[in-house]
Write an enzyme that holds these catalytic residues in place. Structure first.
Site, mmCIF file in Angstrom:
data_model
loop_
_atom_site.group_PDB
_atom_site.id
_atom_site.type_symbol
_atom_site.label_atom_id
_atom_site.label_comp_id
_atom_site.label_asym_id
_atom_site.label_seq_id
_atom_site.Cartn_x
_atom_site.Cartn_y
_atom_site.Cartn_z
ATOM 1 N N GLN A 228 0.858 -1.195 0.000
ATOM 2 C CA GLN A 228 0.000 0.000 0.000
ATOM 3 C C GLN A 228 0.892 1.242 0.000
ATOM 4 O O GLN A 228 1.761 1.409 0.847
ATOM 5 C CB GLN A 228 -0.937 0.022 1.213
ATOM 6 C CG GLN A 228 -2.022 1.089 0.998
ATOM 7 C CD GLN A 228 -2.946 1.297 2.176
ATOM 8 O OE1 GLN A 228 -2.477 1.448 3.301
ATOM 9 N NE2 GLN A 228 -4.236 1.334 1.929
ATOM 10 N N TYR B 22 -6.021 10.816 4.242
ATOM 11 C CA TYR B 22 -4.632 11.145 3.900
ATOM 12 C C TYR B 22 -4.572 11.956 2.598
ATOM 13 O O TYR B 22 -5.609 12.357 2.064
ATOM 14 C CB TYR B 22 -3.784 9.866 3.880
ATOM 15 C CG TYR B 22 -3.777 9.234 5.264
ATOM 16 C CD1 TYR B 22 -3.104 9.859 6.317
ATOM 17 C CD2 TYR B 22 -4.499 8.077 5.545
ATOM 18 C CE1 TYR B 22 -3.140 9.334 7.600
ATOM 19 C CE2 TYR B 22 -4.532 7.547 6.836
ATOM 20 C CZ TYR B 22 -3.854 8.187 7.854
ATOM 21 O OH TYR B 22 -3.905 7.679 9.129
ATOM 22 N N ARG C 52 -7.753 2.482 -3.117
ATOM 23 C CA ARG C 52 -8.616 2.481 -1.926
ATOM 24 C C ARG C 52 -9.187 3.879 -1.679
ATOM 25 O O ARG C 52 -8.469 4.878 -1.790
ATOM 26 C CB ARG C 52 -7.813 2.030 -0.699
ATOM 27 C CG ARG C 52 -8.725 1.706 0.471
ATOM 28 C CD ARG C 52 -8.006 1.054 1.630
ATOM 29 N NE ARG C 52 -8.912 0.127 2.297
ATOM 30 C CZ ARG C 52 -8.911 -0.127 3.591
ATOM 31 N NH1 ARG C 52 -8.024 0.445 4.380
ATOM 32 N NH2 ARG C 52 -9.778 -0.966 4.116
ATOM 33 N N CYS D 173 -11.666 -11.877 20.895
ATOM 34 C CA CYS D 173 -11.057 -10.813 21.708
ATOM 35 C C CYS D 173 -9.596 -11.167 21.970
ATOM 36 O O CYS D 173 -9.178 -12.323 21.809
ATOM 37 C CB CYS D 173 -11.816 -10.618 23.014
ATOM 38 S SG CYS D 173 -11.569 -11.959 24.156
HETATM 39 C C1 LIG Z 1 -4.181 -1.196 13.506
HETATM 40 C C2 LIG Z 1 -4.813 -0.680 12.243
HETATM 41 C C3 LIG Z 1 -4.028 -0.068 11.296
HETATM 42 C C4 LIG Z 1 -4.592 0.369 10.079
HETATM 43 N N1 LIG Z 1 -3.766 0.898 9.107
HETATM 44 C C5 LIG Z 1 -4.272 1.150 7.877
HETATM 45 C C6 LIG Z 1 -3.414 1.477 6.802
HETATM 46 O O1 LIG Z 1 -2.178 1.516 6.915
HETATM 47 N N2 LIG Z 1 -3.982 1.730 5.596
HETATM 48 C C7 LIG Z 1 -5.338 1.676 5.405
HETATM 49 O O2 LIG Z 1 -5.814 1.916 4.289
HETATM 50 N N3 LIG Z 1 -6.171 1.333 6.411
HETATM 51 C C8 LIG Z 1 -5.674 1.046 7.628
HETATM 52 N N4 LIG Z 1 -6.514 0.612 8.619
HETATM 53 C C9 LIG Z 1 -7.951 0.354 8.329
HETATM 54 C C10 LIG Z 1 -8.170 -1.125 7.965
HETATM 55 O O3 LIG Z 1 -7.578 -1.431 6.723
HETATM 56 C C11 LIG Z 1 -9.682 -1.494 7.898
HETATM 57 O O4 LIG Z 1 -10.279 -0.751 6.865
HETATM 58 C C12 LIG Z 1 -10.422 -1.229 9.186
HETATM 59 O O5 LIG Z 1 -9.690 -1.708 10.305
HETATM 60 C C13 LIG Z 1 -11.804 -1.891 9.182
HETATM 61 O O6 LIG Z 1 -11.685 -3.283 8.967
HETATM 62 P P1 LIG Z 1 -11.743 -4.351 10.185
HETATM 63 O O7 LIG Z 1 -13.050 -4.119 10.897
HETATM 64 O O8 LIG Z 1 -11.678 -5.689 9.519
HETATM 65 O O9 LIG Z 1 -10.584 -4.079 11.094
HETATM 66 C C14 LIG Z 1 -5.981 0.211 9.850
HETATM 67 C C15 LIG Z 1 -6.772 -0.378 10.839
HETATM 68 C C16 LIG Z 1 -6.208 -0.844 12.003
HETATM 69 C C17 LIG Z 1 -7.093 -1.539 13.012
#
Ligand SMILES: Cc1cc2nc3c(=O)[nH]c(=O)nc-3n(C[C@H](O)[C@H](O)[C@H](O)COP(=O)(O)O)c2cc1C
Length: 376
Positions: free
Chosen positions: A104, A176, A228, A345
């Site tokens: 990414q 961003y 994205r 969890c």
């Molecule tokens: C710890 C963490 C770091 C993340 N870093 C990024 C990132 O670097 N780039 C990005 O597009 N989204 C980032 N996200 C968003 C995730 O890609 C994702 O869209 C979001 O967590 C929702 O999905 P989930 O419910 O499966 O966690 C991050 C999310 C978390 C929890």
């Protein structure tokens, strides 16, 4: 595996001919654990190794493409050729587990902490600070600097190709810099990069064109290019679902391998901008895309049934973020018919067992509500 989950395990072939072995990919997640100079660390390799088998692709944490785009402590870099050997190790680690590796690529813009960027100078589309306490007013990029930015995304793509990645994902989401150019909140420009909805699309489209032309020039085999985006933002003015529908209509004609909508919950409905606020964002996007490009969905997909429900909406691939940190064996448990054993969890004594780097572990413990954390 239970018969009802078999679609999650069906292969998927991108428009460019690259085939993924199943429909589950790891969402991009920053882990705050690369070296201070942006090079890849041993702990992050262990983190990727632990969770890359089972899924068909890993979209990495975001990597900055220019020094003034670094948005996180411990973020890794794709801004110079010295980073390529480390990037190669990320690729090898992920591919050895049988998954495709997608880098990414990112610039933080006005969300970069001043201490992480040269001279503390924050840049964006316009001199408008983010609406969060304590945010600094950025400097608007000049047209020449925008040209350099577009080239930097191309250069990061060339490095990804040299490092052996299977593709790149352009990070146009989550507030961003690319998102800042599309947003009427952060983009108040009156040149060709702002002023109307169409002009706010200019920078993202130029970056896509640049990335694709670098791929055409350097990639020796089919290379995935994804984009994205976030469908809406809470600020006024801000990106509305109507803006996104218009944007996605254009993006769907750009010859990308996929679009990836960034959502906290894949079932979420639009805030504003469309007539029917009960229809989900995913439904609106699929309707707009109309089969022209694959869509990746994401957001609060915890159980095997959640993943099946998400895939049944008509999206091509399901991305899973936090749950892959909580349970790195998520995919294997479904494959072995043990989906009822999926952990939901994290216990405070599990850092080592789950191979979570210190930087990410701090975030997990100290950002209430982000992860489901429990004490034994
Ligand atoms: C710890 C963490 C770091 C993340 N870093 C990024 C990132 O670097 N780039 C990005 O597009 N989204 C980032 N996200 C968003 C995730 O890609 C994702 O869209 C979001 O967590 C929702 O999905 P989930 O419910 O499966 O966690 C991050 C999310 C978390 C929890």
């Amino acid at each position: 595996m239970k018969d009802k989950y078999k679609d999650l395990f069906s292969p998927y072939t991108f428009p460019n001919g690259v085939t993924l072995k199943n429909r589950i990919v790891i969402a991009p997640m920053t882990h705050w654990s690369s070296n201070p100079d942006g090079s890849v660390s041993e702990v992050e390799l262990k983190y990727y190794a632990r969770r890359s088998s089972g899924v068909s692709a890993v979209i990495t944490a975001c990597a900055y493409v220019l020094p003034n785009g670094k948005a996180f402590h411990g973020q890794f870099a794709a801004d110079r050729d010295e980073m390529i050997p480390g990037l190669r190790k990320v690729v090898k680690t992920i591919q050895e587990q049988g998954a495709k590796a997608i880098l990414q690529i990112h610039h933080g813009g006005r969300l970069c902490p001043p201490e992480l960027v040269p001279n503390g100078e924050i840049v964006s589309a316009s001199a408008v600070p983010a609406e969060k306490p304590g945010m600094k007013t950025p400097r608007a990029l000049t047209e020449n600097e925008i040209k350099e930015l577009v080239e930097a995304f191309g250069e990061a793509t060339r490095r990804a190709i040299e490092a052996g990645f299977d593709g790149v994902e352009i990070h146009g989401a989550n507030g961003y810099l690319i998102h800042q150019f599309f947003s009427p909140h952060s983009n108040r420009r009156t040149d060709r990069y702002g002023g109307t909805l169409e002009k706010r699309m200019t920078l993202p489209l130029e970056i896509i064109d640049q990335v694709k032309s670098v791929v055409a020039k350097y990639a020796k085999s089919p290379f995935i290019v994804g984009y994205r985006f976030s469908p809406e933002e809470p600020e006024t003015p801000g990106i509305t679902m109507a803006d996104t529908i218009a944007f996605v209509d254009v993006l769907a004609g750009k010859g990308l391998d996929y679009l990836h909508v960034s959502l906290h919950d894949f079932r979420s409905t639009p805030r504003v901008g469309v007539k029917d606020l009960t229809k989900t964002r995913i439904e609106y996007l699929l309707e707009t895309i109309n089969g022209r490009v694959p869509l990746i969905g994401v957001g609060s997909i915890i159980t095997a049934d959640d993943a099946k429900e998400a895939l049944d909406t008509g999206i091509s691939l399901v991305a899973i973020g936090r749950e892959m940190i909580v349970d790195p064996d998520w995919m294997q448990k479904i494959e072995e018919g043990r989906e009822n054993e999926i952990a939901t969890c994290i216990y405070t004594d599990q850092q080592e067992e789950l191979v979570i780097p210190d930087g990410l572990w701090d975030q997990i413990l100290n950002r209430p509500g982000w992860f489901p954390v429990k004490e034994r």
